[in-house]
Design a protein around this motif. Structure first.
Motif, mmCIF file in Angstrom:
data_model
loop_
_atom_site.group_PDB
_atom_site.id
_atom_site.type_symbol
_atom_site.label_atom_id
_atom_site.label_comp_id
_atom_site.label_asym_id
_atom_site.label_seq_id
_atom_site.Cartn_x
_atom_site.Cartn_y
_atom_site.Cartn_z
ATOM 1 N N GLN A 90 -9.092 -4.698 1.242
ATOM 2 C CA GLN A 90 -10.205 -3.798 1.523
ATOM 3 C C GLN A 90 -9.943 -2.357 1.098
ATOM 4 N N ILE A 91 -8.680 -2.003 0.972
ATOM 5 C CA ILE A 91 -8.322 -0.597 0.755
ATOM 6 C C ILE A 91 -9.016 0.001 -0.462
ATOM 7 N N ALA A 92 -8.945 -0.684 -1.614
ATOM 8 C CA ALA A 92 -9.504 -0.118 -2.849
ATOM 9 C C ALA A 92 -11.001 0.124 -2.714
ATOM 10 N N GLY A 93 -11.716 -0.838 -2.124
ATOM 11 C CA GLY A 93 -13.148 -0.676 -1.937
ATOM 12 C C GLY A 93 -13.478 0.477 -1.014
ATOM 13 N N ILE A 94 -12.690 0.638 0.041
ATOM 14 C CA ILE A 94 -12.899 1.730 0.993
ATOM 15 C C ILE A 94 -12.646 3.071 0.320
ATOM 16 N N VAL A 95 -11.568 3.135 -0.459
ATOM 17 C CA VAL A 95 -11.232 4.364 -1.180
ATOM 18 C C VAL A 95 -12.379 4.762 -2.107
ATOM 19 N N ALA A 96 -12.892 3.781 -2.864
ATOM 20 C CA ALA A 96 -13.996 4.060 -3.784
ATOM 21 C C ALA A 96 -15.253 4.486 -3.022
ATOM 22 N N SER A 97 -15.520 3.828 -1.902
ATOM 23 C CA SER A 97 -16.713 4.158 -1.107
ATOM 24 C C SER A 97 -16.644 5.578 -0.559
ATOM 25 N N LEU A 98 -15.474 5.952 -0.039
ATOM 26 C CA LEU A 98 -15.318 7.298 0.507
ATOM 27 C C LEU A 98 -15.476 8.349 -0.587
ATOM 28 N N SER A 99 -14.956 8.062 -1.775
ATOM 29 C CA SER A 99 -15.086 9.000 -2.893
ATOM 30 C C SER A 99 -16.532 9.110 -3.337
ATOM 31 N N LEU A 100 -17.213 7.974 -3.369
ATOM 32 C CA LEU A 100 -18.623 7.966 -3.736
ATOM 33 C C LEU A 100 -19.431 8.771 -2.723
ATOM 34 N N MET A 101 -19.084 8.620 -1.450
ATOM 35 C CA MET A 101 -19.783 9.337 -0.389
ATOM 36 C C MET A 101 -19.619 10.853 -0.543
ATOM 37 N N ASP A 102 -18.431 11.281 -0.982
ATOM 38 C CA ASP A 102 -18.188 12.711 -1.164
ATOM 39 C C ASP A 102 -19.164 13.318 -2.169
ATOM 40 N N HIS A 136 -9.803 -17.900 -10.864
ATOM 41 C CA HIS A 136 -8.749 -16.879 -10.708
ATOM 42 C C HIS A 136 -9.241 -15.480 -11.107
ATOM 43 N N LEU A 137 -10.416 -15.128 -10.618
ATOM 44 C CA LEU A 137 -10.969 -13.811 -10.899
ATOM 45 C C LEU A 137 -10.321 -12.760 -10.006
ATOM 46 N N ASP A 138 -10.133 -11.575 -10.525
ATOM 47 C CA ASP A 138 -9.566 -10.469 -9.750
ATOM 48 C C ASP A 138 -10.657 -9.907 -8.847
ATOM 49 N N SER A 139 -10.576 -10.226 -7.567
ATOM 50 C CA SER A 139 -11.658 -9.860 -6.650
ATOM 51 C C SER A 139 -11.824 -8.355 -6.520
ATOM 52 N N GLU A 140 -10.726 -7.588 -6.582
ATOM 53 C CA GLU A 140 -10.836 -6.143 -6.408
ATOM 54 C C GLU A 140 -11.526 -5.476 -7.582
ATOM 55 N N ILE A 141 -11.229 -5.940 -8.796
ATOM 56 C CA ILE A 141 -11.880 -5.367 -9.973
ATOM 57 C C ILE A 141 -13.383 -5.613 -9.906
ATOM 58 N N ILE A 142 -13.762 -6.841 -9.592
ATOM 59 C CA ILE A 142 -15.191 -7.167 -9.541
ATOM 60 C C ILE A 142 -15.858 -6.472 -8.361
ATOM 61 N N TYR A 143 -15.181 -6.413 -7.208
ATOM 62 C CA TYR A 143 -15.743 -5.727 -6.045
ATOM 63 C C TYR A 143 -16.030 -4.266 -6.381
ATOM 64 N N LEU A 144 -15.072 -3.602 -7.012
ATOM 65 C CA LEU A 144 -15.254 -2.186 -7.350
ATOM 66 C C LEU A 144 -16.318 -2.004 -8.430
ATOM 67 N N GLY A 145 -16.326 -2.905 -9.417
ATOM 68 C CA GLY A 145 -17.361 -2.830 -10.443
ATOM 69 C C GLY A 145 -18.745 -3.015 -9.854
ATOM 70 N N ALA A 146 -18.853 -3.951 -8.907
ATOM 71 C CA ALA A 146 -20.134 -4.197 -8.243
ATOM 72 C C ALA A 146 -20.531 -3.006 -7.368
ATOM 73 N N LEU A 147 -19.572 -2.443 -6.655
ATOM 74 C CA LEU A 147 -19.850 -1.290 -5.807
ATOM 75 C C LEU A 147 -20.345 -0.103 -6.631
ATOM 76 N N LEU A 148 -19.753 0.091 -7.792
ATOM 77 C CA LEU A 148 -20.077 1.256 -8.628
ATOM 78 C C LEU A 148 -21.125 0.957 -9.693
ATOM 79 N N HIS A 149 -21.669 -0.275 -9.723
ATOM 80 C CA HIS A 149 -22.522 -0.655 -10.854
ATOM 81 C C HIS A 149 -23.718 0.275 -11.028
#
Length: 335
Positions: A90-102, A136-149
């Protein structure tokens, strides 16, 4: 269409200026985004980096505390407790979300709806990855790409507050029509703006490639890297479509509206699943049919069955981010 007010060149200049003026990501955030959650020392590295930025550490602890049911336990949270509670996935997604919120704090219902959509697409994308473990997809890469799409839409909404209403005057109904409407009103579409914002933030290429291609249904498939990108983008597109479906009209309302008075409720849901399956199959086919056939059959059923869980998880993330409650205004369109 209403032609009064500032014109295309004015909007385009405001958007370009906002991208140029986006604050760079804090060093700790940039370094966290390139760490691998699969590394045995990942959480130790997160702790080490977070300690270098007291403000970021405080926000990480606050986020973790908001996810805790016991207020007494939350009061005792330390940085180590927070990182352990959130976990490596969850850390990477949270980090990206907090930065986006800023950079894009919601100031209107349109802003908040866009936040709901972005988080929900990321949650759905992660659900889809769980359904397809042998890819075998990298869930963090796709999660972050989806969050920032839709980061490009965040920029447009902030740079041109009247933009959403002006764009919707074009009565777009498909992603292609949305891009045309954005170009018609603002002189640029959110995909290009999103790619430029990712470059400004130095987002890792694997993530920014998803952002830059989330409306591309004709990606090449000649190499393994191209097929991998196509799969990542395809997962994001499916998640994007289903989030729009959930936000525009909850499944329960569709079933209720479509069911005959004498028809059992489960028949209405069956018909909805069939309709969703057909639309999802079109999306998958349009993106080169890169997903194995066996998954096309189970994805619609899985998404329907998990709709409440998806909505609940999205809500928990939004609550932890401290987003305001909905104002009760009707949902706006999203892509």
């Amino acid at each position: 269409m209403n032609s009064s007010g500032p014109g295309k060149q004015h909007y385009l200049a405001a958007i370009n200026n906002m991208v140029t003026d986006l604050p760079l990501l804090p060093s700790v955030v940039s370094q966290l985004l390139i760490l691998s959650p699969d590394d045995d020392r990942f959480l130790d590295e997160v702790y080490h980096l977070a300690r270098q930025d007291p403000t970021f550490s405080i926000r990480l602890v606050q986020y973790a505390a908001r996810t805790c049911l016991s207020s007494r336990m939350a009061e005792k949270f330390s940085l180590k407790h927070a990182i352990a509670r959130l976990g490596s996935r969850q850390i990477a997604g949270i980090v990206a979300s907090l930065s986006l919120m800023d950079s894009f704090e919601p100031n209107s219902q349109s802003d908040r709806n866009l936040w709901v959509h972005s988080v929900q697409v990321a949650v759905i994308a992660r659900k889809l990855i769980e359904v397809m473990p042998d890819l075998h997809l990298d869930s963090e890469i796709i999660y972050l790409g989806a969050l920032l799409h839709d980061i490009g839409r965040f920029v447009i909404f902030q740079a041109v507050p009247q933009g959403p209403a002006r764009i919707d005057e074009n009565h777009w109904t498909t992603p292609a029509e949305l891009l045309d409407a954005e170009i018609n009103i603002c002189g640029v579409d959110h995909v290009r703006v999103g790619a430029e914002a990712c470059a400004r933030w130095e987002i890792p290429k694997a993530i920014s490639d998803i952002v830059a291609n989330h409306h591309n249904y004709h990606l090449p498939l000649d190499t393994l890297d191209e097929r991998l990108l196509c799969t990542r983008v395809g997962v994001t597109q499916i998640a994007d479509f289903y989030s729009v479906s959930l936000m525009n009209q909850p499944v329960e309302e569709v079933v209720e509206a479509g069911a005959d008075e004498m028809e059992p409720a489960e028949n209405g849901e069956e018909r909805l699943t069939e309709a969703l399956a057909e639309e999802l199959d079109e999306i998958i086919s349009a993106n080169g049919s890169v997903l194995p056939e066996k998954y096309r059959a189970i994805i619609p059923h899985t998404l329907i069955m998990q709709r409440q869980q998806i909505v609940s998880e999205t809500g928990k993330i939004l609550d932890a981010l401290g987003l305001p409650e909905e104002t009760g205004d009707s949902m706006m369109q999203h892509d």
